[in-house]
Design a protein around this motif. Structure first.
Motif, PDB file in Angstrom:
ATOM      1  N   VAL A 151       0.865  -1.177   0.000  1.00 58.96           N
ATOM      2  CA  VAL A 151       0.000   0.000   0.000  1.00 58.96           C
ATOM      3  C   VAL A 151       0.903   1.228   0.000  1.00 58.96           C
ATOM      4  O   VAL A 151       1.671   1.440   0.946  1.00 58.96           O
ATOM      5  CB  VAL A 151      -0.928   0.021   1.234  1.00 58.96           C
ATOM      6  CG1 VAL A 151      -1.680   1.355   1.315  1.00 58.96           C
ATOM      7  CG2 VAL A 151      -1.918  -1.128   1.182  1.00 58.96           C
ATOM      8  N   ASP A 164      -7.284  11.303   4.712  1.00 62.41           N
ATOM      9  CA  ASP A 164      -7.310  10.326   3.631  1.00 62.41           C
ATOM     10  C   ASP A 164      -7.493   8.908   4.164  1.00 62.41           C
ATOM     11  O   ASP A 164      -7.015   8.563   5.257  1.00 62.41           O
ATOM     12  CB  ASP A 164      -6.015  10.393   2.821  1.00 62.41           C
ATOM     13  CG  ASP A 164      -6.004  11.561   1.851  1.00 62.41           C
ATOM     14  OD1 ASP A 164      -7.041  12.240   1.746  1.00 62.41           O
ATOM     15  OD2 ASP A 164      -4.958  11.789   1.207  1.00 62.41           O
ATOM     16  N   ILE A 183      -7.554   4.716   2.634  1.00 62.48           N
ATOM     17  CA  ILE A 183      -7.444   3.723   1.566  1.00 62.48           C
ATOM     18  C   ILE A 183      -8.290   2.523   1.970  1.00 62.48           C
ATOM     19  O   ILE A 183      -8.121   1.979   3.066  1.00 62.48           O
ATOM     20  CB  ILE A 183      -5.984   3.296   1.332  1.00 62.48           C
ATOM     21  CG1 ILE A 183      -5.186   4.480   0.768  1.00 62.48           C
ATOM     22  CG2 ILE A 183      -5.904   2.113   0.367  1.00 62.48           C
ATOM     23  CD1 ILE A 183      -3.724   4.183   0.531  1.00 62.48           C
ATOM     24  N   HIS A 184      -9.222   2.146   1.095  1.00 55.73           N
ATOM     25  CA  HIS A 184     -10.146   1.061   1.389  1.00 55.73           C
ATOM     26  C   HIS A 184      -9.680  -0.249   0.747  1.00 55.73           C
ATOM     27  O   HIS A 184      -8.804  -0.253  -0.119  1.00 55.73           O
ATOM     28  CB  HIS A 184     -11.553   1.407   0.877  1.00 55.73           C
ATOM     29  CG  HIS A 184     -12.134   2.640   1.478  1.00 55.73           C
ATOM     30  ND1 HIS A 184     -11.950   3.889   0.922  1.00 55.73           N
ATOM     31  CD2 HIS A 184     -12.891   2.827   2.593  1.00 55.73           C
ATOM     32  CE1 HIS A 184     -12.579   4.797   1.659  1.00 55.73           C
ATOM     33  NE2 HIS A 184     -13.151   4.178   2.683  1.00 55.73           N
ATOM     34  N   SER A 213     -11.185  -1.973  -1.399  1.00 51.82           N
ATOM     35  CA  SER A 213     -11.434  -1.941  -2.850  1.00 51.82           C
ATOM     36  C   SER A 213     -10.329  -1.223  -3.624  1.00 51.82           C
ATOM     37  O   SER A 213     -10.235  -1.350  -4.840  1.00 51.82           O
ATOM     38  CB  SER A 213     -12.775  -1.257  -3.131  1.00 51.82           C
ATOM     39  OG  SER A 213     -12.777   0.071  -2.630  1.00 51.82           O
ATOM     40  N   GLU A 214      -9.479  -0.458  -2.926  1.00 51.03           N
ATOM     41  CA  GLU A 214      -8.422   0.304  -3.586  1.00 51.03           C
ATOM     42  C   GLU A 214      -7.053  -0.389  -3.529  1.00 51.03           C
ATOM     43  O   GLU A 214      -6.063   0.163  -3.984  1.00 51.03           O
ATOM     44  CB  GLU A 214      -8.312   1.693  -2.947  1.00 51.03           C
ATOM     45  CG  GLU A 214      -9.591   2.513  -3.064  1.00 51.03           C
ATOM     46  CD  GLU A 214      -9.547   3.783  -2.229  1.00 51.03           C
ATOM     47  OE1 GLU A 214      -9.233   4.838  -2.814  1.00 51.03           O
ATOM     48  OE2 GLU A 214      -9.792   3.714  -1.009  1.00 51.03           O
ATOM     49  N   ASN A 222      -3.947  -2.509  -4.477  1.00 51.65           N
ATOM     50  CA  ASN A 222      -3.295  -2.836  -5.745  1.00 51.65           C
ATOM     51  C   ASN A 222      -2.926  -4.309  -5.735  1.00 51.65           C
ATOM     52  O   ASN A 222      -2.007  -4.713  -5.023  1.00 51.65           O
ATOM     53  CB  ASN A 222      -2.024  -2.001  -5.894  1.00 51.65           C
ATOM     54  CG  ASN A 222      -2.059  -1.191  -7.171  1.00 51.65           C
ATOM     55  OD1 ASN A 222      -2.801  -1.507  -8.086  1.00 51.65           O
ATOM     56  ND2 ASN A 222      -1.247  -0.159  -7.208  1.00 51.65           N
ATOM     57  N   GLU A 241     -15.522  -1.620   1.253  1.00 49.75           N
ATOM     58  CA  GLU A 241     -15.349  -0.275   1.805  1.00 49.75           C
ATOM     59  C   GLU A 241     -14.697  -0.286   3.187  1.00 49.75           C
ATOM     60  O   GLU A 241     -14.617   0.746   3.845  1.00 49.75           O
ATOM     61  CB  GLU A 241     -16.703   0.438   1.876  1.00 49.75           C
ATOM     62  CG  GLU A 241     -17.288   0.739   0.500  1.00 49.75           C
ATOM     63  CD  GLU A 241     -16.289   1.457  -0.398  1.00 49.75           C
ATOM     64  OE1 GLU A 241     -15.762   2.505   0.013  1.00 49.75           O
ATOM     65  OE2 GLU A 241     -16.006   0.956  -1.506  1.00 49.75           O
TER      66      GLU A 241
END
Length: 212
Positions: A148, A157, A159-160, A162-163, A165, A179
């Motif tokens: 991440v 901010d 980061i979920h 679903s995000e 990589n 989510e």
């Protein structure tokens, strides 16, 4: 994968708690290897060697070479039982893998560029909500970890799941809501308090609902 881990095992025939205790007294950890097209096999692994391997994070999420006699089998670590109060390993489970069958395995999450991210420099607090996650993939695509990148994260901010990589041919097992936050940066406490005080001050006396 850069590291290749070898686990030297020996067969065992005695079962039950008494047999396991006798093994442990001789410095061996009772275990089992199962899966694939072969029957489950009862094994024993040297405690000191297994303990040394477990110091490497990659050992938990890598393909391992299990050597049993003259045969080497590709396996993954599936379960590990530790003594609740003493630094002893009680039992270990290995799962045989097939190149054509997908694995479900938990891998760690590495947070990169964390120390230099804008949110931390602004005094924010980083919260790691998830540090490992279950994935599904073929053995040849198994990553040691997921990364991440926090380089651009600032105050507020998030980061979920679903995000995340994901490497090619690697999927999440969908055991978590997409989510679900993985990592977030909270504003400094004093800043949050000032924002609350400011919001309260904007409401003039007598201007609320029900005022004359």
């Amino acid at each position: 994968m850069s590291d290749v881990f070898e686990v030297a095992a020996q067969p065992r025939s005695d079962t039950g708690k008494g047999a396991s205790r006798r093994l442990r007294r001789t410095g061996l950890v009772p275990g089992i290897v199962y899966g694939g097209n072969d029957e489950p096999a009862m094994i024993a692994v040297p405690h000191s060697e297994l303990e040394r391997q477990l110091d490497y994070e990659a050992f938990y999420s890598s393909l391992l070479d299990l050597k049993l006699g003259n045969k080497t089998t590709k396996v993954v670590l599936k379960d590990l039982q530790r003594h609740p109060a003493k630094p002893f390993l009680l039992h270990v489970d290995f799962l045989r893998v097939s190149r054509d069958e997908k694995l479900r395995l938990t891998v760690p999450i590495h947070f990169v560029n964390e120390e230099g991210c804008p949110g931390l420099k602004m005094g924010g607090t980083i919260s790691h909500n998830i540090t490992e996650i279950e994935i599904s993939c073929l053995p040849g695509n198994l990553p040691e970890y997921l990364s991440v990148d926090m380089a651009e994260m600032t105050l507020g901010d998030v980061i979920h799941v679903s995000e995340l990589n994901l490497p090619p041919e690697v999927e999440l097992t969908h055991s978590l809501d997409p989510e679900t936050p993985v990592v977030m940066i909270f504003a400094p406490q004093s800043e949050s308090a000032d924002a609350d005080d400011s919001a309260e001050g904007e409401a003039a006396p007598g201007s609320g609902p029900g005022s004359d």
